[in-house]
Enzyme design. Structure first.
Site, PDB file in Angstrom:
ATOM      1  N   LYS A   1      55.790  47.623  40.994  1.00  0.00           N
ATOM      2  CA  LYS A   1      55.137  46.323  40.869  1.00  0.00           C
ATOM      3  C   LYS A   1      54.351  46.259  39.568  1.00  0.00           C
ATOM      4  CE  LYS A   1      51.110  44.614  42.195  1.00  0.00           C
ATOM      5  NZ  LYS A   1      50.867  43.524  41.201  1.00  0.00           N
TER       6      LYS A   1
ATOM      7  N   GLU B   1      44.902  56.895  39.792  1.00  0.00           N
ATOM      8  CA  GLU B   1      44.143  56.974  38.539  1.00  0.00           C
ATOM      9  C   GLU B   1      43.258  55.738  38.517  1.00  0.00           C
ATOM     10  OE1 GLU B   1      42.624  56.068  35.418  1.00  0.00           O
ATOM     11  OE2 GLU B   1      44.614  55.674  34.575  1.00  0.00           O
TER      12      GLU B   1
ATOM     13  N   CYS C   1      41.239  52.943  30.358  1.00  0.00           N
ATOM     14  CA  CYS C   1      40.459  53.701  31.343  1.00  0.00           C
ATOM     15  C   CYS C   1      39.756  54.892  30.712  1.00  0.00           C
ATOM     16  CB  CYS C   1      41.342  54.138  32.506  1.00  0.00           C
ATOM     17  SG  CYS C   1      42.874  54.942  32.013  1.00  0.00           S
TER      18      CYS C   1
ATOM     19  N   GLU D   1      31.484  50.692  35.009  1.00  0.00           N
ATOM     20  CA  GLU D   1      32.513  50.765  33.970  1.00  0.00           C
ATOM     21  C   GLU D   1      32.577  49.422  33.259  1.00  0.00           C
ATOM     22  OE1 GLU D   1      37.216  51.947  33.321  1.00  0.00           O
ATOM     23  OE2 GLU D   1      36.553  51.293  35.303  1.00  0.00           O
TER      24      GLU D   1
END
Length: 476
Positions: free
Chosen positions: A169, A244, A278, A380
């Site tokens: 996806k 992750e 990331c 973050e």
């Protein structure tokens, strides 16, 4: 564009579509099928039928298909890079680099395919032992929008090389490059059903991939909350997982570091892809004695960054990819400003001018004197904002770096062997760089500690993640 199920390009079972728009201009690029659970189930069925033949092929035969695809991807890298920039926003140079990175990953797994998997042991008193490695079966992959080509490469390269089939996806805001890469793999000879692409929302397509009992493993890249949901959805069927889940990477600059090199490391490590990586540098800790000089050089370099449409000549930073991400960055910066959490010395707002009004643009931003408990350190920040704090020395820097729920990456910049040894031993991160940041060659395992996830991608280790062991004990 269409979805790919069992080698056929098709519409969604619902007949619905969703729009993909250019984040720099707001212009419509393409309409893509709005898939649902039925589409995932059809893809799982196709992947199951393809598995028996694909898993028993000579690994060299499988790997040649990946090599043929990699060669074609390199040949068409400008075309594919342009498509990636149009849907994702990054400058064309970065997009072409990412496309070449996808090809590099496939070439790496082609080279690795001849490596024997498993091991043989002779054990006194027991006889002979063979530890066999077999492909898991049907695997699922859920791809984010920030680095769609590279992350697609990480997941399909290892999975297909190991003999698995896959249902993938792509992200709703950046599915087009993934679809085009799947077309190239099909043209290179990938059999029908080995790789299936189902487009649509995470609430339906993503959750069905995580829940479907026919899928043996899910590899997900995204934010922590969604990763937890994937794990919960996968738990009842005992799926293998690779998660992750992002990071808040610290960068520590010691007083003996090459300041020019470290400043350039910040420019690439924080502002590459508009900070939407990331493993980007998201927290900067400077030794007191060099802080003023470092910040002065860094501010000068940051103000040279040219913000604009990634397709325009000379642009070095594009827009954020989507409205939700843009609004989150704006909110984080505004909150820090309202709570007096540091001093914004450059940026901190959207750029002025008509050219920027339709896109999700935000200026590269530096915030100094940031308190250690600021929202800019605790959350973050997935955009071009860098909070900076000073430290008295390495021990304080490591304590602050580790004081986070994240543990994906970290870097230390120094000439000292002692500092390198202490930092690389003590930093709680899945990957620690020395005098560099952000670079991840396909040969090395990649993944995080703590809330940054479980499992590893890349390298020969990834092949193990896509196989399971069977031990055979023989006494003659």
């Amino acid at each position: 564009m269409k979805m790919l199920i069992n080698g056929e390009w098709c519409d969604a079972a619902s007949g619905k579509v969703f729009e993909v728009r250019n984040p720099a201009t707001g212009d419509l690029i393409e309409e893509v099928p709005f898939g649902n659970e039925d589409d995932v189930r059809a893809a799982v069925e196709a992947a199951g039928e393809a598995f028996a033949d694909w898993s028993t092929k000579d690994p060299r035969v499988r790997s040649k298909i990946l090599l043929f695809a990699a060669t074609e991807v390199r040949r068409r890298n400008t075309e594919l890079g342009t498509l990636l920039t149009t849907e994702q926003g990054k400058p064309i140079r970065e997009a072409v680099d990412e496309i070449n990175g996808f090809a590099n990953i496939l070439e790496y797994y082609h080279a690795l395919s001849a490596r024997e998997q498993g091991e043989y042991l002779k054990i006194r008193g027991y006889g002979h032992a063979a530890v066999q490695r077999r492909p898991l079966g049907i695997c699922g992959a859920i791809i984010p929008w920030n680095m769609p080509a590279i992350i697609m490469g990480w997941k399909i390269g290892a999975a297909l090389t190991a003999g698995n089939t896959m249902v993938l996806k792509p992200a709703r805001t950046a599915p087009l490059t993934c679809i085009r890469l799947a077309e190239i793999l099909e043209e290179a000879g990938l059999p029908p059903g080995v790789l299936n692409i189902v487009t649509g929302p995470g609430e339906t397509v993503g959750r069905e991939i995580a829940r479907n009992p026919g899928i043996r493993k899910v590899s997900f890249t995204g934010e922590v909350g969604t990763g937890r949901q994937v794990a919960m959805d996968a738990a009842p069927t005992m799926k293998h997982l690779t998660l992750e889940l992002g990071g808040s990477d610290p960068m520590i600059v010691a007083d003996d570091a090459d300041i020019g090199m470290a400043v350039e490391g910040v420019i690439r490590g924080r502002f590459y892809n508009c900070g939407q990586v990331c493993t980007a540098v998201k927290r900067l800790y400077l030794f007191d004695s060099i802080a003023d000089e470092f910040i002065r050089h860094l501010k000068s370099r940051v103000e040279e960054i040219v913000v604009g449409n990634g397709l325009d000549r000379g642009v070095s930073m594009g827009p954020l990819n989507n409205r939700a991400g843009f609004m989150r960055v704006v909110t984080q910066v505004d909150t820090a400003r309202e709570q007096d959490e540091g001093t914004i010395i450059t940026g901190g707002r959207t750029p002025e001018g008509e050219a920027y009004k339709r896109g999700f643009f935000f200026l590269p931003t530096l915030v100094t004197d940031v308190p250690y408990d600021s929202i800019l350190f605790s959350e973050e920040v997935f955009g071009p904002v860098l909070p900076i704090a000073t430290v008295s020395g390495l021990d304080e820097a490591i304590d602050l770096a580790n004081n986070s729920r994240y543990g994906l990456g970290a870097s230390v910049w120094t000439r000292s062997a002692d500092v390198i040894a202490r930092a690389t031993e003590s930093l709680e991160a899945g990957i620690v760089w020395v005098n560099q940041h952000l670079r991840i060659p396909p040969e090395v395992p990649f993944g995080g500690m703590k809330s940054s996830g479980i499992g590893r991608e890349n390298g020969s280790r990834a092949l193990e993640e896509y196989t399971e062991e069977k031990t055979v004990l023989i006494r003659l």
